[in-house]
Enzyme design. Structure first.
Site, short mmCIF file in Angstrom:
data_model
loop_
_atom_site.label_atom_id
_atom_site.label_comp_id
_atom_site.label_asym_id
_atom_site.label_seq_id
_atom_site.Cartn_x
_atom_site.Cartn_y
_atom_site.Cartn_z
N GLY A 50 0.58 -1.23 -0.03
CA GLY A 50 0.10 0.01 0.07
C GLY A 50 0.79 1.22 -0.12
O GLY A 50 0.33 2.38 0.40
N ASN A 95 11.76 7.79 -6.42
CA ASN A 95 10.50 7.33 -7.19
C ASN A 95 9.30 7.87 -6.51
O ASN A 95 9.21 8.05 -5.21
CB ASN A 95 10.54 5.92 -6.72
CG ASN A 95 9.37 5.05 -7.28
OD1 ASN A 95 8.11 5.24 -6.84
ND2 ASN A 95 9.74 4.13 -8.37
N CYS A 148 -0.41 3.08 -10.33
CA CYS A 148 -1.22 3.40 -9.27
C CYS A 148 -2.65 3.56 -9.79
O CYS A 148 -2.94 4.36 -10.97
CB CYS A 148 -0.66 4.68 -8.52
SG CYS A 148 0.84 4.85 -7.86
N ASN A 180 7.50 -3.33 -13.66
CA ASN A 180 6.93 -3.33 -12.45
C ASN A 180 6.58 -4.52 -12.21
O ASN A 180 6.49 -5.42 -12.96
CB ASN A 180 5.88 -2.18 -12.23
CG ASN A 180 5.94 -1.44 -10.78
OD1 ASN A 180 5.79 -2.41 -9.81
ND2 ASN A 180 5.49 -0.39 -10.67
#
Lengths: 285, 313
Positions: free
Chosen positions: B79, B106, B137, B199
């Site tokens: 999270g 980042n 995200c 990612n």
């Protein structure tokens, strides 16, 4: 903290499913009671992550023992490592059990410790018991396990050898009192407090075991106003604070928000029990 | 640990005008704020590291359990717990000043404005060498669509971030797309100086006894050696599609793994999950690269980038 490859001195089965791994280190390691190591059989591809094991015993400056239960792939892999084999290790990690109780009365007799070990949680508290005995602190041990056989696997003989007052419970009644370890703990505190000379606040409770046991110990400690410390367990990715995967929810003033989570590996593993949000489980049990 | 390090000059690389002593970079989310590794490795020996994702404000993250191990990897749903861009600038950067290693901040957010705000705060920080945009995200303003899964949304964010940023901009690609080359072209077209990929892949693991996800959040990001072949393939596809330098990421745990990415087209590489179970892996890979150059008589690491031979049908 050292990152190294240790050599296996021995890896003995205590009872089926419970083993004692003793490792030799090239460098000196100063591990205190309650600290842990991240361990993995060297060059094993599976599983990937090292496993967090509590330091059970220290022998000299270059030898550590770990009492462990085979619970999954990582501990199973460790169980296969034989004498002379190699184990990747990051050690020592986490904080340690505080034994000094400076805020208490300086009268020796009123400094009392209660150690509650549940199952393989025992691995985290043997050195603590030794330290309490050395500090001449009046110590009671409550030792709970699923059965007499499991109790042996969790190091019962080593605890007996300490010569400290020891109360044993087993879930199946095969050894000691039948039921959970929290029952005699509660009775003990009630008896202590009924002796007018003692207050719950004169005791420090140290607990390590399954999550529900520690949650219950916390409730009992709160009722008797005893200080309570717990060593928590959580699945760990790294053990040194970077993955932030092993967090536990802690009490803050508001709802869960920033500063609500602390890392079991580097902020713990030992926490004051009253700071933990016991209703937010750290892992599925 | 500090001190003079004798860098192998053959390992030096340049990305968007930034000089890296070598192409080995600690990956975001696995390298903390760098300082956590100072006791384990000499930070001067690695090319750089990318910080844990920084947001405009501190974030608590999700309730546990947050990680679960899988075959050859792990799922995480942290999270994005982080101290926030301001605390990074004020508390961490001054401590990092003494190290000769490149610092990549980042950055992430839940809307374009969030990203811009974080970048604006970080622009004040001395010692940051580049930004890496985490675009995996959900965008709360657009019904939770993941910015990085939409070439149009990713390009728009890149363009705005490019304007807000005073530093080179690396965009970290999400692999959870149908055509990563198309996504890469859109982002480079919008002004990204470099791309890092990949990612984590969205995954899930279920406890068969409780019939619940093993992660509190439900799904998590899969990382570790299990994803490496997917990542190598994607780096290769993107290398064929765009002209900016690439940073390869995905399950790198050894020098052999790193070289696969470089040969596929990466100028540098990031090491992530392996840092957890082999905390000195970055330094081992640096040493391994020099040995490989010796063994293969290669003049420098740059000569290997994109050197894949495509003579298969």
């Amino acid at each position: 903290m050292i990152e190294t490859v240790a050599t296996v001195e021995s890896n003995l089965e205590i009872t089926p499913g419970y083993r004692l791994l003793t490792l030799n280190f090239d460098e000196e390691v100063e591990a205190r009671a309650g600290q842990f190591a991240m361990l993995r059989a060297r060059a094993s591809f599976e599983p990937l992550l090292r496993r967090a094991l509590a330091v059970y015993r220290v022998a000299g400056k270059r030898q550590l023992s770990f009492l462990y239960q085979i619970l999954g792939r990582g501990t199973e892999q460790l169980s296969f490592v034989e004498r002379g084999g190699e184990v990747e290790a990051l050690v020592p990690l986490g904080n340690s059990w505080p034994v000094e109780m400076p805020e208490r009365s300086s009268v020796e007799a009123s400094r009392r410790a209660i150690v509650v070990a549940g199952g393989i949680g025992s691995a985290s508290v043997l050195m603590l018991c030794e330290e309490l005995a050395r500090a001449r602190i009046d110590t009671q041990i409550f030792f709970g396990a699923a059965s007499g056989r499991v109790a042996s696997g969790c190091g019962l003989e080593d605890f007996r050898a300490l010569g400290l007052p020891l109360t044993i419970t087993t879930d199946d009644g095969s050894l000691g009192e039948r039921g959970f370890v929290t029952a005699p703990l509660e009775r003990h505190l009630r008896d202590e407090v009924s002796k007018k000379s003692l207050r719950g606040a004169d005791s420090t409770i140290y607990a390590c075991g399954p999550w529900p046991m520690m949650a219950r110990v916390n409730e009992i400690a709160a009722r008797f106003d005893a200080r309570c410390l717990v060593s928590l367990e959580a699945p760990m990715g790294c053990g040194f604070g970077v993955c932030v995967g092993c967090v536990v929810a802690v009490k803050t003033d508001g709802p869960l928000g920033y500063a609500s989570y602390r890392r079991v590996c580097t902020d713990g593993t030992i926490f004051s029990a009253d700071t933990i949000r016991w209703e937010v489980n750290a892992m599925s049990h | 640990m500090t001190g003079t390090v004798n860098h192998d000059p053959r390992l030096a690389v340049e990305i968007a005008g930034i000089h890296f002593n070598n192409p080995v970079i600690g990956a975001s989310g696995t390298f903390g704020y760098g300082l956590e590794f100072a006791e384990l490795i000499d930070l001067n020996r690695i090319g750089g590291f990318s910080t844990k994702g920084l947001s405009s404000r501190p974030l608590a993250g999700t309730p546990p359990p947050r990680i679960v191990e899988t075959h050859g990897g792990m799922l995480n749903a942290i999270g994005l717990q982080n101290i926030g861009a301001r605390a990074f600038v004020e508390e961490k950067l001054p401590l990092l000043e003494r190290y000769d290693t490149r610092i990549i901040a980042n950055v992430f957010g839940y809307s374009d404005e969030d990203y811009i705000e974080a970048i604006t705060i970080l622009n004040d920080g001395a010692g940051i060498d580049a930004y890496e945009l985490n675009i995996s995200c959900p965008n709360v303003k657009e019904g939770g669509i993941v910015i990085g899964n939409s070439p149009a949304a990713a390009a728009r964010l890149t363009e705005r971030a490019r304007r807000a940023s005073t530093r080179p901009l690396i965009v970290k690609l999400s692999p959870n797309v149908t055509d990563i080359a198309q996504l890469a072209r859109a982002i480079v077209g919008a002004g990204a100086d470099s791309l890092s990929l990949i990612n984590t892949l969205v995954g899930m693991s279920i406890d068969i006894y409780t019939r619940r996800s093993r992660l509190n959040y439900g799904t998590g990001g899969l990382s570790g050696p299990a994803i490496r072949p997917i990542a190598v393939r994607m780096v290769h596809e993107v290398a064929c599609a765009v002209d900016v330098p690439l940073i390869g990421i995905g399950g790198i745990a050894s020098v052999m793994d790193a070289l696969e990415f470089i040969i596929a087209g990466a100028t540098a590489i990031q090491i992530g999950t392996a840092n957890y179970y082999d905390p000195r892996v970055t330094v081992k890979v640096v040493d391994g690269l020099s040995e490989y150059l010796d063994r293969t008589d290669s003049p420098n690491i740059g000569s290997l980038t994109g050197s894949i031979i495509k003579d298969q049908p």
